[in-house]
Design a protein around this motif. Sequence first.
Motif, short mmCIF file in Angstrom:
data_model
loop_
_atom_site.label_atom_id
_atom_site.label_comp_id
_atom_site.label_asym_id
_atom_site.label_seq_id
_atom_site.Cartn_x
_atom_site.Cartn_y
_atom_site.Cartn_z
N ARG A 67 -5.58 0.39 0.33
CA ARG A 67 -6.32 0.03 1.52
C ARG A 67 -7.79 -0.20 1.18
O ARG A 67 -8.28 0.29 0.16
CB ARG A 67 -6.23 1.14 2.58
N ALA B 122 -1.32 9.43 10.20
CA ALA B 122 -1.59 8.67 8.99
C ALA B 122 -3.05 8.23 8.93
O ALA B 122 -3.69 8.28 7.86
CB ALA B 122 -0.67 7.45 8.91
N ARG C 166 0.83 -1.19 0.00
CA ARG C 166 0.00 0.00 0.00
C ARG C 166 0.88 1.26 0.00
O ARG C 166 2.02 1.23 0.46
CB ARG C 166 -0.92 -0.01 1.22
N GLU C 167 0.31 2.33 -0.51
CA GLU C 167 1.05 3.59 -0.56
C GLU C 167 0.26 4.68 0.16
O GLU C 167 -0.97 4.72 0.09
CB GLU C 167 1.31 4.00 -2.02
N HIS C 168 1.01 5.54 0.82
CA HIS C 168 0.41 6.67 1.53
C HIS C 168 1.22 7.91 1.19
O HIS C 168 2.42 7.96 1.43
CB HIS C 168 0.43 6.39 3.04
N GLN D 96 -5.89 9.43 6.06
CA GLN D 96 -6.66 8.52 5.21
C GLN D 96 -8.12 8.94 5.13
O GLN D 96 -8.76 8.77 4.10
CB GLN D 96 -6.55 7.10 5.77
N HIS E 37 3.44 2.53 2.54
CA HIS E 37 2.74 2.79 3.80
C HIS E 37 3.51 2.18 4.96
O HIS E 37 3.90 1.01 4.94
CB HIS E 37 1.34 2.19 3.71
N THR F 270 -4.15 7.83 -0.01
CA THR F 270 -3.78 6.45 0.28
C THR F 270 -4.29 5.54 -0.82
O THR F 270 -5.42 5.68 -1.29
CB THR F 270 -4.37 6.00 1.63
#
Length: 436
Positions: A329, A297, A59-61, A301, A66, A326
Motif C-alpha cells: 500500500r 484492517a 497487496r498483503e495484510h 494499517q 489484502h 501491511t
Amino acid sequence: MSGKRVHLAAHFPGVNNTTVWTDPRSRSQIDFASFEHLARTAERGRFDFFFLAEGLRLREHKGRIHDLDVVGRPESLTVLSALAAVTDRLGLAGTVNATFNEPYELARRLSTLDHLSEGRAAWNVVTTSDAFTGENFRRGGYLDHADRYTRAAEFVGLARALWDSWAPGETPRRHAVRPGAIGTVRHSGRHFTVEGRFTLPRSPQGRPVIIQAGDSDSGREFAAETADVIFSRHGSLTDGKAFYTDVKRRLQRYGREPDELKIMPAATFALGDTDEEAAERAAEIRRQQVGPQTAIAFVEQVWGRDLSDHDPDGPLPDLEVGEGVTQGRVPIGDRAAVAAKWRALAEEKHLSIRELVIEVTGRQTFVGTPESVAGQIDQHVQQDAADGFVLVPHLTPGGLDEFVDRVVPLLQERGVFRTEYTGRTLRDHLGIGGPR
C-alpha cells in the motif's frame, strides 16, 4: 455552452473499498462484460474517457492477500484494446507504471492502442519506490523514493520522442515509407540509453494523452511540465480551488497555457429524490463500504498491529504503534502522528473504530437530488476548483447508469456539458489540441 465546459470521466475501481461487493447488484470485477457495460454507459453519457487503475502486485495484510484487492484483474491495456472495438468515441485511459517498464516497449503498446482506437488512448503515469512491488521485477526495489519522478520525467520525454519521430501525416504504404520519414531517436540519460527507429507512425491525435496523479510538490511540478490531465484527490470546493490555483500557476514556467492542463479530481456521488433521501443513502453506502472487517484492517494499517481481537463497534486500541502489518500500500507516513490524530477525533466525537474509519476515509463528494448534484458539479468548475471530475461509482458495473440517466441531462440543460461528441479523438474531447 453558457459557461466553462464540464469534463467527465468514469473510473472502474478495484484496489480500494469504494466498491460494495456485497450488494446484490454488484457483478464481476474481472469479466469483460463488466468493463464493457461501464464503458458503454460512459459513452452514452458523452464522457471524455474511461479510466482503469492497475496494481503490479497483490497487496498483503498480516501475511495474507489484502481483502480490498481484486484478485484476477486483467492487464489494463489489453482490456482497453478490447474496449476500443465496442466503443466509438470514448477515450481509453490506462494506468501503467513508469518505474517497472521500459520506454520503447511501453511507447509501442500505447501507440498501438492509440491506433486501434483511432486516437483515443491515454496513459496515467504512476511511479513507485516500493521494494515489495519491486520483488516482482528483475531490478527489485532498486529505485530510491527521490528518484521516482526523475525517472518518470525521462521516461515520458523519451516516449514522446519516439511517438514524434515519424514525420506528420506519414503512413507506410506497401511496407515502405519515403526516405527520411522516420527519424532515429538517440538518447543517453541517467536512466535510459536508446538508439533506434520507432515502428509505428503518428496516431490520429498525434500521441496519447498523459494523465498524472501525484500530489507532492515534485508530483505537481512533474504534472505542470508533462501532463495533459491531473487525476486529483482534492474534491472539496476549498481544497480544489487551492490545488487548481497552485498547479495552473506552475504552467507558466514551462510556457504552457492554463487550458492545456485539465484538473479532474476523483468524485463519488449519492442521489435521491430529496436531499434527505440522498443523505440517508450516502450514509448507508459508507457503512457498506466500511464493514466490521474493513474497519479493523484500516486501523491495523495505522497501528501496525494485529487487532483482530478488537470490537469494530468498540473504542480504538490503547496500544503504541507497532512495526507494520501491511505491504504494497502507499505508505501512510508518520503512523504515530496519524494514530494520535485519529484518537483525538474519536474522543472528541465519541466514535467507535468503525465510525472513525467511516469519518476519516472520505465521504461521497456529491450528495443530493440530481438537480442539486448537477449544480454542485457546475459550481466547482465555474469557480475554478476543477475542470471536471473522474466519477468512481460504488457499484460495478451498473453504478454509473443512474448518474448518466438523471444528472447528465441536467448538465446539458445548463449548457455546460456536450450533447454530442464534436470530435473523434480524446484530445478533441478535452479541448487541449494536438501535442506541441
